[in-house]
Design a protein around this motif. Structure first.
Motif, PDB file in Angstrom:
ATOM      1  N   TYR A 287      -5.620  16.078   1.391  1.00 26.91           N
ATOM      2  CA  TYR A 287      -6.833  16.297   0.598  1.00 26.91           C
ATOM      3  C   TYR A 287      -7.998  16.422   1.576  1.00 26.91           C
ATOM      4  O   TYR A 287      -8.563  15.425   2.014  1.00 26.91           O
ATOM      5  N   PRO A 288      -8.393  17.651   1.966  1.00 33.13           N
ATOM      6  CA  PRO A 288      -9.434  17.869   2.986  1.00 33.13           C
ATOM      7  C   PRO A 288     -10.811  17.383   2.565  1.00 33.13           C
ATOM      8  O   PRO A 288     -11.725  17.328   3.413  1.00 33.13           O
ATOM      9  N   TYR A 289     -10.964  17.035   1.318  1.00 33.19           N
ATOM     10  CA  TYR A 289     -12.294  16.634   0.852  1.00 33.19           C
ATOM     11  C   TYR A 289     -12.393  15.131   0.571  1.00 33.19           C
ATOM     12  O   TYR A 289     -13.270  14.711  -0.190  1.00 33.19           O
ATOM     13  N   CYS A 290     -11.486  14.390   1.168  1.00 37.03           N
ATOM     14  CA  CYS A 290     -11.574  12.925   1.056  1.00 37.03           C
ATOM     15  C   CYS A 290     -12.671  12.437   2.013  1.00 37.03           C
ATOM     16  O   CYS A 290     -12.513  12.491   3.249  1.00 37.03           O
ATOM     17  N   ALA A 291     -13.797  11.991   1.457  1.00 40.06           N
ATOM     18  CA  ALA A 291     -14.968  11.641   2.286  1.00 40.06           C
ATOM     19  C   ALA A 291     -14.673  10.495   3.245  1.00 40.06           C
ATOM     20  O   ALA A 291     -15.138  10.485   4.398  1.00 40.06           O
ATOM     21  N   MET A 292     -13.884   9.530   2.786  1.00 41.82           N
ATOM     22  CA  MET A 292     -13.576   8.398   3.667  1.00 41.82           C
ATOM     23  C   MET A 292     -12.767   8.839   4.865  1.00 41.82           C
ATOM     24  O   MET A 292     -13.034   8.413   6.008  1.00 41.82           O
ATOM     25  N   ALA A 293     -11.764   9.712   4.614  1.00 42.60           N
ATOM     26  CA  ALA A 293     -10.966  10.226   5.725  1.00 42.60           C
ATOM     27  C   ALA A 293     -11.824  11.054   6.670  1.00 42.60           C
ATOM     28  O   ALA A 293     -11.696  10.967   7.896  1.00 42.60           O
ATOM     29  N   LEU A 294     -12.740  11.847   6.129  1.00 38.10           N
ATOM     30  CA  LEU A 294     -13.631  12.656   6.969  1.00 38.10           C
ATOM     31  C   LEU A 294     -14.508  11.763   7.862  1.00 38.10           C
ATOM     32  O   LEU A 294     -14.713  12.046   9.045  1.00 38.10           O
ATOM     33  N   ASN A 295     -15.013  10.679   7.312  1.00 37.13           N
ATOM     34  CA  ASN A 295     -15.879   9.785   8.100  1.00 37.13           C
ATOM     35  C   ASN A 295     -15.103   9.094   9.225  1.00 37.13           C
ATOM     36  O   ASN A 295     -15.593   8.964  10.345  1.00 37.13           O
ATOM     37  N   TYR A 296     -13.884   8.646   8.915  1.00 39.93           N
ATOM     38  CA  TYR A 296     -13.103   7.989   9.955  1.00 39.93           C
ATOM     39  C   TYR A 296     -12.696   8.962  11.046  1.00 39.93           C
ATOM     40  O   TYR A 296     -12.669   8.607  12.239  1.00 39.93           O
ATOM     41  N   LEU A 297     -12.369  10.205  10.658  1.00 35.81           N
ATOM     42  CA  LEU A 297     -12.045  11.206  11.669  1.00 35.81           C
ATOM     43  C   LEU A 297     -13.274  11.538  12.522  1.00 35.81           C
ATOM     44  O   LEU A 297     -13.170  11.703  13.745  1.00 35.81           O
ATOM     45  N   ALA A 298     -14.436  11.626  11.897  1.00 36.96           N
ATOM     46  CA  ALA A 298     -15.666  11.888  12.660  1.00 36.96           C
ATOM     47  C   ALA A 298     -15.942  10.746  13.644  1.00 36.96           C
ATOM     48  O   ALA A 298     -16.360  10.974  14.800  1.00 36.96           O
TER      49      ALA A 298
ATOM     50  N   TYR B 189       0.824  -1.215   0.000  1.00 38.07           N
ATOM     51  CA  TYR B 189       0.000   0.000   0.000  1.00 38.07           C
ATOM     52  C   TYR B 189       0.859   1.267   0.000  1.00 38.07           C
ATOM     53  O   TYR B 189       0.375   2.349  -0.332  1.00 38.07           O
ATOM     54  N   LYS B 190       2.112   1.178   0.408  1.00 38.01           N
ATOM     55  CA  LYS B 190       2.985   2.344   0.452  1.00 38.01           C
ATOM     56  C   LYS B 190       3.451   2.686  -0.967  1.00 38.01           C
ATOM     57  O   LYS B 190       4.505   2.284  -1.412  1.00 38.01           O
ATOM     58  N   LEU B 191       2.595   3.459  -1.553  1.00 40.84           N
ATOM     59  CA  LEU B 191       2.891   3.817  -2.950  1.00 40.84           C
ATOM     60  C   LEU B 191       3.451   5.231  -3.027  1.00 40.84           C
ATOM     61  O   LEU B 191       4.639   5.456  -3.142  1.00 40.84           O
ATOM     62  N   ASP B 192       2.528   6.139  -2.829  1.00 38.57           N
ATOM     63  CA  ASP B 192       2.894   7.564  -2.944  1.00 38.57           C
ATOM     64  C   ASP B 192       2.677   8.198  -1.580  1.00 38.57           C
ATOM     65  O   ASP B 192       1.562   8.164  -1.051  1.00 38.57           O
ATOM     66  N   PRO B 193       3.691   8.723  -0.959  1.00 39.01           N
ATOM     67  CA  PRO B 193       3.514   9.316   0.377  1.00 39.01           C
ATOM     68  C   PRO B 193       2.489  10.437   0.390  1.00 39.01           C
ATOM     69  O   PRO B 193       1.930  10.756   1.438  1.00 39.01           O
ATOM     70  N   GLU B 194       2.208  11.004  -0.730  1.00 42.16           N
ATOM     71  CA  GLU B 194       1.242  12.087  -0.787  1.00 42.16           C
ATOM     72  C   GLU B 194      -0.095  11.638  -1.353  1.00 42.16           C
ATOM     73  O   GLU B 194      -0.944  12.481  -1.648  1.00 42.16           O
ATOM     74  N   ASN B 195      -0.294  10.335  -1.494  1.00 41.63           N
ATOM     75  CA  ASN B 195      -1.551   9.806  -2.032  1.00 41.63           C
ATOM     76  C   ASN B 195      -2.531   9.642  -0.868  1.00 41.63           C
ATOM     77  O   ASN B 195      -2.340   8.816   0.027  1.00 41.63           O
ATOM     78  N   ALA B 196      -3.595  10.435  -0.863  1.00 42.61           N
ATOM     79  CA  ALA B 196      -4.554  10.437   0.247  1.00 42.61           C
ATOM     80  C   ALA B 196      -5.292   9.102   0.356  1.00 42.61           C
ATOM     81  O   ALA B 196      -5.499   8.575   1.461  1.00 42.61           O
ATOM     82  N   GLU B 197      -5.688   8.559  -0.788  1.00 41.91           N
ATOM     83  CA  GLU B 197      -6.425   7.294  -0.746  1.00 41.91           C
ATOM     84  C   GLU B 197      -5.545   6.167  -0.192  1.00 41.91           C
ATOM     85  O   GLU B 197      -6.012   5.312   0.565  1.00 41.91           O
ATOM     86  N   ALA B 198      -4.241   6.195  -0.593  1.00 41.65           N
ATOM     87  CA  ALA B 198      -3.329   5.175  -0.069  1.00 41.65           C
ATOM     88  C   ALA B 198      -3.127   5.337   1.427  1.00 41.65           C
ATOM     89  O   ALA B 198      -3.096   4.352   2.190  1.00 41.65           O
ATOM     90  N   LEU B 199      -3.028   6.588   1.882  1.00 38.77           N
ATOM     91  CA  LEU B 199      -2.890   6.823   3.315  1.00 38.77           C
ATOM     92  C   LEU B 199      -4.126   6.359   4.091  1.00 38.77           C
ATOM     93  O   LEU B 199      -4.025   5.803   5.185  1.00 38.77           O
ATOM     94  N   VAL B 200      -5.297   6.580   3.492  1.00 44.17           N
ATOM     95  CA  VAL B 200      -6.534   6.126   4.149  1.00 44.17           C
ATOM     96  C   VAL B 200      -6.540   4.605   4.251  1.00 44.17           C
ATOM     97  O   VAL B 200      -6.905   4.025   5.287  1.00 44.17           O
TER      98      VAL B 200
END
Length: 1044
Positions: A155-166, A115-126
């Motif tokens: 990427y502040p508009y990543c919905a999956m990241a927003l849901n997990y943070l919520a 999964y460690k592809l692009d350190p700046e890839n938001a989907e990969a980080l999620v």
């Protein structure tokens, strides 16, 4: 597709791969196996078509890998992704697919590296953050949330990241951030499942804050974004909880059942459904769900606790077991046991009559406190004078003194109920003083606790202090003037105080306070109508029927609301009995009695008494007596005068006067001031006396007893007549005087009966004396006859013993004479010790100088014998004399024995059997004596004849005389051989001929003899056959024994 897009190659591949991906997704989310396989087959077909166009297309192999992952074939999926990566090592979809394969294999480190592809890839980080979160470790959760935060920053508009943070901020309680993040996620995504998660987070936030309406709206929005429950089931559970809270039971039930379809072993859902079914009245189904929950998770203490609460109303034993299990699990887990649980355990023990265990549970729930000092007797209330006993139930100075003395009197609110139950237990154990102190302690800390006032009033009522009880109920009504329990109790006290009007108003107020829903108030009003119908005042039939019908209506209303109400059923039975429907009322009373017997709290002596009343009304006096006696023993310890009065009345109607009198005397002993019992006793004595005198046959003792009872009746009625002058006891003086006069008249009429009875008894005694004398005479005659027979039998036995003794002495004399007269001849045998008394000597002298020897009834093989030589001589004439003097039977037996020794073994056995038969029928004592006397007379006559003969020679006569003298003892003893062989051609005298003629005349057969020659040995010779037979015959010795 092939027809319309035949000219575009890769566009067709893309369309086919899209269709394959679509059916792969449908197959993945489908729950029905058949439809799932159909979707997977279609997906496979589309991917195969795409491969036929270009078998090296990476997107096709990635799709096949996803399809294989959805089907669960992880190894083949890994191979498909590897084909792509072998051609392009940086193919992101293939790398993600292979990372997913490694994740499913449980190789989280390898998956993380992929999964460690692009350190700046938001989907990969999620994706990496989700992997860390699934580790369920503190460090992993912290790293996962850091990656989520990094993805949000990128990427502040990543919905999956927003849901997990919520979700994270929901558990930290930061609901403001939860609402902002979820609202942002809803604004930036149109994906259904993502929006469902966002709505779910928002609904949970409002749910936790208690805003159930908004929470319900957002739960519903989340559910609408989901096509099927298994995609995301959590909103259904939250929606069910909110609906259950809002009272929408059916909707909540539907949502919880959907949760169970996806998670059939979820205990929380089962418990929620159990609560719903309880409120819907489906108790059995609720218990079923609770039992399933306890089986799925036997360590869930809450499930056992809730199961116990469900079982309290139906099965107290199972409820107690569930509560104890919950308590054990809590203690084992180191958790504190709730006071409510311990209180419930104590109550169940109390209901089962296990008072010691109940007290332990209540004390464990209460813990340490001032109440222990009262229970252990370390603190006592001040002694109160009897005139001021009312202060005993209202005195609060005790607790003020304790506080002034430095004692800390504390009672937390959550311990009030266990303390009240402990006081109720002490009341049940007859420790009214301690119970009163504990009730007052509750009132000291919480003056508005109505139940404590009512229990103090109940204690005062038991002590028959009705006025004090009424005052305490009024204190309770000051706290709550519409308390139905207080109003109902006040109505009962007023009814007991004979204040009918106030009682009716109070009962109506109690019923109105609950809008007619309180069964106790309705039941009390029904009791009032029943008592109004049967009052002792002048009855109005119409008014009585009206009250009875109203009572029946009220009892029926209670039964419709609560079919298990025993008191209402008992009241309905009473009304039916008053109307004469005894069979129906008996059935009702019987059912109530059976139901009440199994509950320690239900003490209903009334139903026993009512059932006995029905038996009495039906004329079944024996069953009525048993029922009264059982009730008296079971509930009143045989000390209730009213039930004794019922029992006496039953005896009276059954005409069992003595039992009736005894029962009334017991009742008078218990209630000496009750003059009604005395009057009833007088009537019973009067009736008993009259019935006795009316008997056709009566003894003097019965008449005397009747006279005594009449005198007692006169004395009782006279006492009542004197007391009735005060008109306090309600007796009619004229009626009592009538009873007195009647008893006196009967007393006067009893004297002739007594005289007649005495005369009859004297006659009977005379007849009995005559009969006794006759019986004595007959008994004396019978005893004399028995004594005579006894003496005669005794005399016979003595004569028999004397005869046997004389025979023995005679035998000894003959034996000694033999050895004295025959010194030259001695034949003896050495025999076994058991045969030493069976020896028989048979000696005879022959003419040729040999001694003939013979032994009778003895085994030749065992006998030892010896012969000594004697001077030859002719046969002595005394032998002929022996023949003539010996009885014919003896001679015949001996002749037959000689024939047997001659060689005829068969005949010898037959003859031996005959001799045994003859010996068995031996002569009596007197016949034997006569035979011996005749034999001796014949012997003397023969001796006289021999002396007168003159034709014989003197030497020969001397010799004959000597031989005769020698054989005389043998003849007298019956031992001479009468069948000896005679070698002389003719006898020497007429006497010999006559003797031989007498001997031969008695023989049944001619005797054949074979004389011994001079050349033969003196030993007897036998053939081998004879010796063998004689040596093995079992009857040989027996014949000799019989001959002796």
């Amino acid at each position: 597709i092939d027809e319309y897009y035949s000219d575009v190659r890769y566009e067709r591949i893309a369309i086919l791969n899209a269709l394959g991906a679509y059916y792969s997704y449908l197959g993945k989310i489908e729950t029905k196996q058949r439809e799932k396989e159909e979707h997977f087959i279609l997906a496979t077909q589309y991917y195969n078509k795409a491969s036929r166009i270009d078998m090296h297309e990476p997107s096709t192999w990635v799709g096949k890998g996803q399809l294989l992952l959805a089907k669960g074939d992880v190894e083949q999926a890994f191979a498909a992704f590897k084909i792509v990566l072998d051609g392009d090592r940086d193919n992101v979809p293939a790398l993600l697919g292979q990372a997913c394969v490694e994740f499913n294999r449980g190789r989280y480190s390898e998956s993380l590296e992929l999964y460690k592809l692009d350190p700046e890839n938001a989907e990969a980080l999620v994706a990496l953050a989700i992997t860390d979160l699934h580790k369920n470790e503190a460090a992993g959760i912290r790293k996962g949330m850091e990656k989520m935060q990094r993805a949000f920053e990128i990427y502040p508009y990543c919905a999956m990241a927003l849901n997990y943070l919520a979700n994270h901020f929901f558990f930290t309680g930061q609901h403001f951030l939860v609402e902002q993040l979820t609202e942002t996620a809803l604004a930036v995504t149109n994906h259904g499942q993502t929006k469902a998660h966002s709505y779910y987070n928002l609904a949970r936030s409002y749910h936790s804050k208690g805003d159930y309406e908004k929470a319900g709206l957002y739960y519903m929005a989340s559910v609408k974004e989901i096509n099927k429950p298994y995609e995301f089931i959590f909103p259904y559970y939250g929606l069910g909880q909110v609906q259950l809270k809002l009272g929408d039971l059916r909707s909540a039930q539907s949502n919880f059942e959907k949760v169970l379809e996806v998670y059939p072993d979820n205990c929380e859902t089962m418990k929620a459904l159990g609560h719903i079914y309880v409120q819907l009245g489906q108790t059995e189904k609720a218990q079923e769900f609770m039992r399933k929950a306890t089986k799925i998770d036997p360590r869930d203490s809450q499930a056992f606790l809730e199961l116990g609460e469900l079982l309290i109303s139906s099965d107290t034993g199972a409820a107690l077991d569930s509560f104890k299990t919950a308590r054990g699990l809590l203690k084992k887990g180191g958790q504190e046991v709730p006071i409510e649980l311990l209180n419930n355990i104590g109550v169940l023990h109390f209901e089962r009559g296990e008072f010691e265990l109940a007290e332990q549970s209540f004390k464990e729930a209460l813990g340490d406190g001032i109440w222990l000092a009262f229970l252990e007797g370390r603190e006592k209330s001040q002694e109160i004078d009897a005139s001021a006993s009312i202060l005993q139930y209202k005195d609060m100075q005790l607790f003020h003194r304790l506080e002034d003395g430095g004692r800390h009197v504390e009672l937390p609110w959550n311990k009030v109920t266990p303390l009240f139950n402990l006081a109720r237990l002490q009341e049940q154990l007859n420790n009214a003083e301690i119970a009163s102190i504990l009730y007052r302690l509750i009132l000291f800390k919480y003056p508005d606790y109505v139940d404590a006032y009512l229990r103090l009033a109940a204690i005062a009522k038991v002590r028959n202090n009705v006025q004090l009880s009424i005052e305490l109920v009024h204190d309770a009504l000051k706290v709550n003037d519409k308390c139905p329990n207080a109003l109902s109790m006040l109505g009962e006290l007023e009814l007991k105080n004979d204040d009918w009007v106030k009682a009716k108003e109070t009962f109506r107020a109690a019923s109105d306070a609950t809008d007619g829903k309180d069964s106790y108030a309705t039941l009390s009003l029904g009791n009032w109508n029943y008592f109004a119908a049967i009052r002792n005042e002048k009855r109005n039939p119409k008014l009585e029927a009206t009250h009875l019908e109203k009572a029946k209506e009220l009892y029926t209303r209670v039964l419709l609301q609560h079919p298990a109400n025993l008191y209402a059923a008992n009241g309905a039975g009473v009304v039916l009995a008053e109307k004469g429907h005894f069979d129906v009322s008996k059935d009702i009373f019987t059912q109530v009695q059976e139901a009440a017997s199994g509950n320690i709290f239900v003490q209903m002596p009334d139903v026993w008494i009512n059932l006995a009343h029905v038996y009495f009304a039906q004329g079944n006096f024996s069953l009525a007596v048993k029922m009264y006696q059982n009730c008296l023993r079971k509930f009143y310890y045989n000390t209730d005068s009213q039930i004794l009065l019922y029992l006496a009345r039953t005896y009276y109607e059954a005409e069992q006067w003595q039992d009736c009198k005894k029962t009334l005397l017991r009742a008078i002993h218990l209630a000496p001031s009750n003059y009604t019992l005395r009057f009833d006793a007088g009537v019973t004595l009067q009736k008993f006396s009259a019935s006795t005198l009316q008997k056709t046959k009566k003894t003097a003792d019965e008449v005397r007893s009747t006279i005594a009872e009449l005198e007692n009746a006169v004395r009782l009625f006279s006492q009542l007549s004197a007391a009735s002058n005060l008109h306090f006891h309600g007796f009619d003086e004229k009626k009592i005087d009538t009873h007195v006069d009647y008893c006196k008249n009967v007393l006067a009429a009893a004297k002739p009966h007594l005289e007649a009875a005495i005369r009859e008894e004297q006659q009977i005694r005379q007849r009995q004396e005559v009969a006794r004398q006759v019986a004595l005479a007959e008994e004396a005659r019978r005893k004399a006859e028995e004594q005579r027979k006894f003496q005669l039998e005794k005399r016979k036995q003595e004569d028999e013993l004397k005869r046997v003794r004389q025979q023995e002495e005679h035998f000894q004399r003959i034996k000694s004479s033999l050895f004295q007269l025959l010194p030259d001849v001695c034949v003896c045998w050495c025999m076994p010790i058991q045969d030493q008394y069976k020896m028989v000597l048979d000696l005879a002298c022959t003419t040729n100088g040999f001694v003939h020897h013979k032994w009778l009834g003895h085994d030749h093989a065992n006998a030892k014998w010896a012969v000594r030589h004697r001077t030859p001589n002719s046969r002595s004439e005394s032998e002929e004399q022996w023949k003539s003097s010996t009885p014919a039977s003896k001679r015949r037996e001996r002749t037959e024995m000689d024939d047997e020794e001659g060689g005829n073994s068969e005949k010898r056995r037959r003859k031996g059997g005959k001799r045994r038969k003859k010996d068995k029928s031996s002569k009596s004592r007197y016949e034997t004596l006569e035979a011996e006397a005749d034999m001796m007379d014949d012997q003397e006559d023969l001796e006289d004849e021999d002396a007168n003969l003159n034709y014989r020679e003197p030497g020969q006569n001397d010799q004959d005389d000597a031989e005769e003298n020698a054989h005389a003892p043998l003849a007298a003893a019956g031992l001479e051989d009468s069948d000896a062989e005679d070698d002389v051609a003719a006898p020497s005298s007429t006497t010999g001929r006559r003797r031989r003629a007498w001997s031969e005349s008695d023989d049944d057969e001619p005797l054949e003899r074979q004389p011994l020659s001079r050349e033969h040995s003196p030993e007897p010779r036998y053939s081998d056959e004879e010796v063998k037979e004689d040596g093995h015959r079992p009857n040989g010795n027996a014949a000799a024994e019989d001959e002796d």
